[in-house]
Motif scaffolding. Structure first.
Motif, PDB file in Angstrom:
ATOM      1  N   SER A   1      11.791  -1.351   5.859  1.00  0.00           N
ATOM      2  CA  SER A   1      10.937  -1.491   4.812  1.00  0.00           C
ATOM      3  C   SER A   1      11.661  -1.848   3.607  1.00  0.00           C
ATOM      4  CB  SER A   1      10.021  -0.090   4.702  1.00  0.00           C
ATOM      5  OG  SER A   1       9.272   0.057   5.682  1.00  0.00           O
ATOM      6  N   PRO A   2      10.875  -2.492   2.785  1.00  0.00           N
ATOM      7  CA  PRO A   2      11.218  -3.018   1.524  1.00  0.00           C
ATOM      8  C   PRO A   2      11.582  -1.751   0.698  1.00  0.00           C
ATOM      9  CG  PRO A   2       9.260  -3.613   1.520  1.00  0.00           C
ATOM     10  CD  PRO A   2       9.660  -3.465   2.770  1.00  0.00           C
ATOM     11  N   ALA A   3      12.403  -1.695  -0.193  1.00  0.00           N
ATOM     12  CA  ALA A   3      12.899  -0.425  -0.941  1.00  0.00           C
ATOM     13  C   ALA A   3      11.993  -0.214  -2.258  1.00  0.00           C
ATOM     14  CB  ALA A   3      14.297  -0.708  -1.591  1.00  0.00           C
ATOM     15  N   ASP A   4      11.339  -1.264  -2.978  1.00  0.00           N
ATOM     16  CA  ASP A   4      10.471  -1.276  -4.004  1.00  0.00           C
ATOM     17  C   ASP A   4       9.472  -2.384  -4.003  1.00  0.00           C
ATOM     18  OD1 ASP A   4      11.963  -3.800  -4.797  1.00  0.00           O
ATOM     19  OD2 ASP A   4      13.366  -2.423  -5.784  1.00  0.00           O
TER      20      ASP A   4
ATOM     21  N   ILE B   1       1.015  -1.336   0.073  1.00  0.00           N
ATOM     22  CA  ILE B   1       0.030  -0.070  -0.171  1.00  0.00           C
ATOM     23  C   ILE B   1       0.956   1.206  -0.052  1.00  0.00           C
ATOM     24  CG2 ILE B   1      -1.725   1.308   1.412  1.00  0.00           C
ATOM     25  CD1 ILE B   1      -2.572  -1.437   2.472  1.00  0.00           C
ATOM     26  N   ARG B   2       1.902   1.153   0.798  1.00  0.00           N
ATOM     27  CA  ARG B   2       2.885   2.357   0.954  1.00  0.00           C
ATOM     28  C   ARG B   2       3.492   2.524  -0.205  1.00  0.00           C
ATOM     29  NH1 ARG B   2       8.221   2.557   0.718  1.00  0.00           N
ATOM     30  NH2 ARG B   2       8.404   0.286   1.340  1.00  0.00           N
ATOM     31  N   ILE B   3       3.936   1.670  -0.907  1.00  0.00           N
ATOM     32  CA  ILE B   3       4.540   1.778  -2.346  1.00  0.00           C
ATOM     33  C   ILE B   3       3.943   2.278  -3.360  1.00  0.00           C
ATOM     34  CG2 ILE B   3       5.821   0.536  -4.187  1.00  0.00           C
ATOM     35  CD1 ILE B   3       7.062  -0.967  -1.797  1.00  0.00           C
ATOM     36  N   ALA B   4       2.627   1.654  -3.385  1.00  0.00           N
ATOM     37  CA  ALA B   4       1.447   2.184  -4.427  1.00  0.00           C
ATOM     38  C   ALA B   4       1.092   3.710  -4.255  1.00  0.00           C
ATOM     39  CB  ALA B   4       0.235   1.366  -4.305  1.00  0.00           C
ATOM     40  N   LEU B   5       0.854   4.156  -3.123  1.00  0.00           N
ATOM     41  CA  LEU B   5       0.764   5.426  -2.603  1.00  0.00           C
ATOM     42  C   LEU B   5       2.034   6.411  -3.081  1.00  0.00           C
ATOM     43  CD1 LEU B   5      -1.053   5.212   0.819  1.00  0.00           C
ATOM     44  CD2 LEU B   5      -2.045   5.735  -1.529  1.00  0.00           C
ATOM     45  N   GLU B   6       3.165   5.945  -2.773  1.00  0.00           N
ATOM     46  CA  GLU B   6       4.116   6.606  -3.134  1.00  0.00           C
ATOM     47  C   GLU B   6       4.400   6.769  -4.719  1.00  0.00           C
ATOM     48  OE1 GLU B   6       7.456   4.720  -1.193  1.00  0.00           O
ATOM     49  OE2 GLU B   6       7.108   5.686   0.738  1.00  0.00           O
ATOM     50  N   GLU B   7       4.265   5.737  -5.322  1.00  0.00           N
ATOM     51  CA  GLU B   7       4.026   5.826  -6.928  1.00  0.00           C
ATOM     52  C   GLU B   7       3.159   6.643  -7.372  1.00  0.00           C
ATOM     53  OE1 GLU B   7       5.688   1.319  -7.709  1.00  0.00           O
ATOM     54  OE2 GLU B   7       3.500   1.731  -7.709  1.00  0.00           O
TER      55      GLU B   7
END
Length: 208
Positions: free
Chosen positions: A169-172, A143-149
């Protein structure tokens, strides 16, 4: 006090921005500044955006981001189990865990894996709540990564929730998907592992 404050603030910020939620913006900012200053910066973009944006646009954006796009779905077990029979078992298990902890779901109207609800539970029972969040760490990170994207102001809120949990946290997205396929982190001894065959992200490239 840091974790409960972060969880309460995140629960409010990730809920639908009705009048009550938006009216608490100043309280949220003040509580973070006083009790969780390291996390305050992650919430600031969203709180600043709320203050500078017409209410109708804030609400429309929330619906667009979280209700009309599965890429940012706030239902944690969706990311691990998709729309499968196993997800029903997972939801029933979460309900039981809430019930055993004396947490009443009757008035919420939400599924037990809805992130704002999990965070509200974590506010009252930080250890038990953090255990659920850690169990669904891969979901949180995706969720975090999708929001950052999407360059969403909500990304910092989810990032601060992730920061309350052990480990980096994972980087990607690739690393987050690997985390999901590997199962719950080793801190969660005794929990059932994820079945990678049920991961919607592993075969479709992610919710849309």
């Amino acid at each position: 006090m840091t974790r409960p404050i972060v969880y309460q603030a995140a629960s409010l910020c990730l809920s639908y921005p009705d009048d009550e939620v938006l009216g608490l913006a100043g309280v949220i900012r003040g509580a973070l500044a006083e009790s969780a200053p390291r996390a305050a910066g992650g919430f600031a973009p969203l709180l600043d955006w709320w203050a500078a944006t017409p209410v109708a646009e804030v609400r429309r954006t929330y619906v667009d981001v979280f209700d009309l796009s599965k890429r940012h779905a706030l239902y944690l077990s969706y990311w691990t189990d998709g729309d499968t029979r196993r997800r029903g078992v997972v939801l029933a298990d979460l309900k039981g865990r809430y019930r055993d902890a004396g947490f009443d779901l009757a008035s919420t109207g939400e599924l037990p894996d809805h992130l704002p609800l999990v965070l509200e539970f974590a506010r009252h029972r930080p250890d038990e709540g953090a255990a659920i969040l850690q169990e669904y760490r891969a979901s949180l990170e995706l969720i975090r990564i999708a929001l950052e994207e999407a360059r969403s102001a909500y990304a910092g809120v989810v990032a601060e929730v992730c920061a309350t949990l052990p480990g980096r946290s994972p980087a990607d997205r690739q690393q987050a998907m690997a985390m999901a396929a590997a199962g719950p982190p080793t801190e969660q001894v005794g929990l059932d592992p994820f079945d990678p065959r049920l991961l919607p992200l592993a075969t479709t490239g992610g919710p849309r």
